[in-house]
Design a protein around this motif. Structure first.
Motif, PDB file in Angstrom:
ATOM      1  N   ALA A   1       0.828  -1.205   0.000  1.00  0.00           N
ATOM      2  CA  ALA A   1       0.000   0.000   0.000  1.00  0.00           C
ATOM      3  C   ALA A   1       0.865   1.258   0.000  1.00  0.00           C
ATOM      4  O   ALA A   1       0.686   2.157  -0.830  1.00  0.00           O
ATOM      5  CB  ALA A   1      -0.942  -0.002   1.207  1.00  0.00           C
ATOM      6  N   VAL A   2       1.801   1.325   0.927  1.00  0.00           N
ATOM      7  CA  VAL A   2       2.663   2.502   1.027  1.00  0.00           C
ATOM      8  C   VAL A   2       3.591   2.586  -0.181  1.00  0.00           C
ATOM      9  O   VAL A   2       3.797   3.666  -0.760  1.00  0.00           O
ATOM     10  CB  VAL A   2       3.472   2.481   2.339  1.00  0.00           C
ATOM     11  N   GLY A   3       4.150   1.438  -0.578  1.00  0.00           N
ATOM     12  CA  GLY A   3       5.020   1.429  -1.758  1.00  0.00           C
ATOM     13  C   GLY A   3       4.287   1.896  -3.003  1.00  0.00           C
ATOM     14  O   GLY A   3       4.830   2.656  -3.821  1.00  0.00           O
ATOM     15  N   GLY A   4       3.031   1.472  -3.136  1.00  0.00           N
ATOM     16  CA  GLY A   4       2.244   1.894  -4.282  1.00  0.00           C
ATOM     17  C   GLY A   4       1.945   3.379  -4.266  1.00  0.00           C
ATOM     18  O   GLY A   4       2.044   4.063  -5.295  1.00  0.00           O
ATOM     19  N   LEU A   5       1.578   3.902  -3.101  1.00  0.00           N
ATOM     20  CA  LEU A   5       1.275   5.327  -3.001  1.00  0.00           C
ATOM     21  C   LEU A   5       2.522   6.177  -3.255  1.00  0.00           C
ATOM     22  O   LEU A   5       2.432   7.260  -3.853  1.00  0.00           O
ATOM     23  CB  LEU A   5       0.683   5.639  -1.627  1.00  0.00           C
ATOM     24  N   ILE A   6       3.677   5.696  -2.820  1.00  0.00           N
ATOM     25  CA  ILE A   6       4.929   6.401  -3.110  1.00  0.00           C
ATOM     26  C   ILE A   6       5.162   6.445  -4.617  1.00  0.00           C
ATOM     27  O   ILE A   6       5.580   7.473  -5.167  1.00  0.00           O
ATOM     28  CB  ILE A   6       6.118   5.711  -2.399  1.00  0.00           C
ATOM     29  N   ARG A   7       4.869   5.336  -5.297  1.00  0.00           N
ATOM     30  CA  ARG A   7       5.025   5.294  -6.747  1.00  0.00           C
ATOM     31  C   ARG A   7       4.082   6.286  -7.423  1.00  0.00           C
ATOM     32  O   ARG A   7       4.467   6.974  -8.379  1.00  0.00           O
ATOM     33  CB  ARG A   7       4.744   3.883  -7.258  1.00  0.00           C
TER      34      ARG A   7
END
Length: 209
Positions: A23-29
């Protein structure tokens, strides 16, 4: 939400923690693709065609995080209007998440180390299955078949949460082996993660529904 039991709050917290990395990795992307600082490792496929991956990340976030509310007994029994409203959002988000996943799988050019034939076909089959399960869940609830509705949504949710299990298995592999799994081993770990999720879903269906 005040009527949620302690066990339900615990379940929500566990899902949040479990979903944290993708979730966090995706939002950072997404922030990076919107012009923010480049924090995540470079992804040339996302940079060349950012729309499908942005769509996938945002809808997957909704499906996995907000969708967890649909499985809480208190919400289903005492907040039916909330359950229906969230359900409509989750059905759309889940369908778009799966469709955009199919889009990326088929159109993005992946190096062999990141996606072999096994992973390609499993992604195509499971993405299509996820859409089918969501459609069947809608048909079932319109027919007032609550069991089939709940079972289909839980199976679709297990597929949608594949990235969380894959992240945990990937980290475990790095800790044990000392390097990231690549090639056929990476394919195998990712397929195993989906299989594990679906197995857990079937156990929960038989015990809880």
């Amino acid at each position: 939400m005040k009527s949620l039991s302690r066990s339900e709050w615990t379940l929500l917290a566990c899902i949040m923690v479990y979903s944290f990395i993708p979730a966090v990795g995706g939002l950072i992307r997404v922030l990076e693709l919107a012009g923010g600082p480049a924090i995540a490792p470079e992804n040339p496929r996302a940079l060349s065609d950012p729309f499908p991956i942005t769509l996938h990340i945002l809808t997957s976030f909704l499906f996995c995080i907000v969708g967890a509310l649909l499985f809480l007994p208190s919400i289903r029994r005492h907040h039916r209007a909330t359950h229906r409203a969230v359900g409509r959002i989750i059905v759309i988000a889940g369908g778009i998440s799966a469709a955009s996943g199919l889009w990326m799988t088929h159109t993005y050019v992946f190096p062999g180390d990141l996606q072999g034939n096994l992973l390609y076909w499993v992604r195509m089959v499971l993405g299509s299955l996820m859409i089918g399960l969501i459609v069947w869940a809608v048909i079932a609830i319109r027919s007032r078949n609550v069991f089939q509705h709940s079972a289909s949504m839980l199976r679709a949710y297990a597929i949608g949460q594949g990235a969380s299990t894959q992240a945990i298995l990937g980290i475990g592999w790095i800790v044990i082996v000392g390097s990231e799994a690549m090639g056929s081993m990476r394919d195998g770990l990712m397929v195993f993660a989906w299989g594990l999720n679906l197995l857990v879903a079937e156990v929960l269906i038989r015990r809880l529904l």
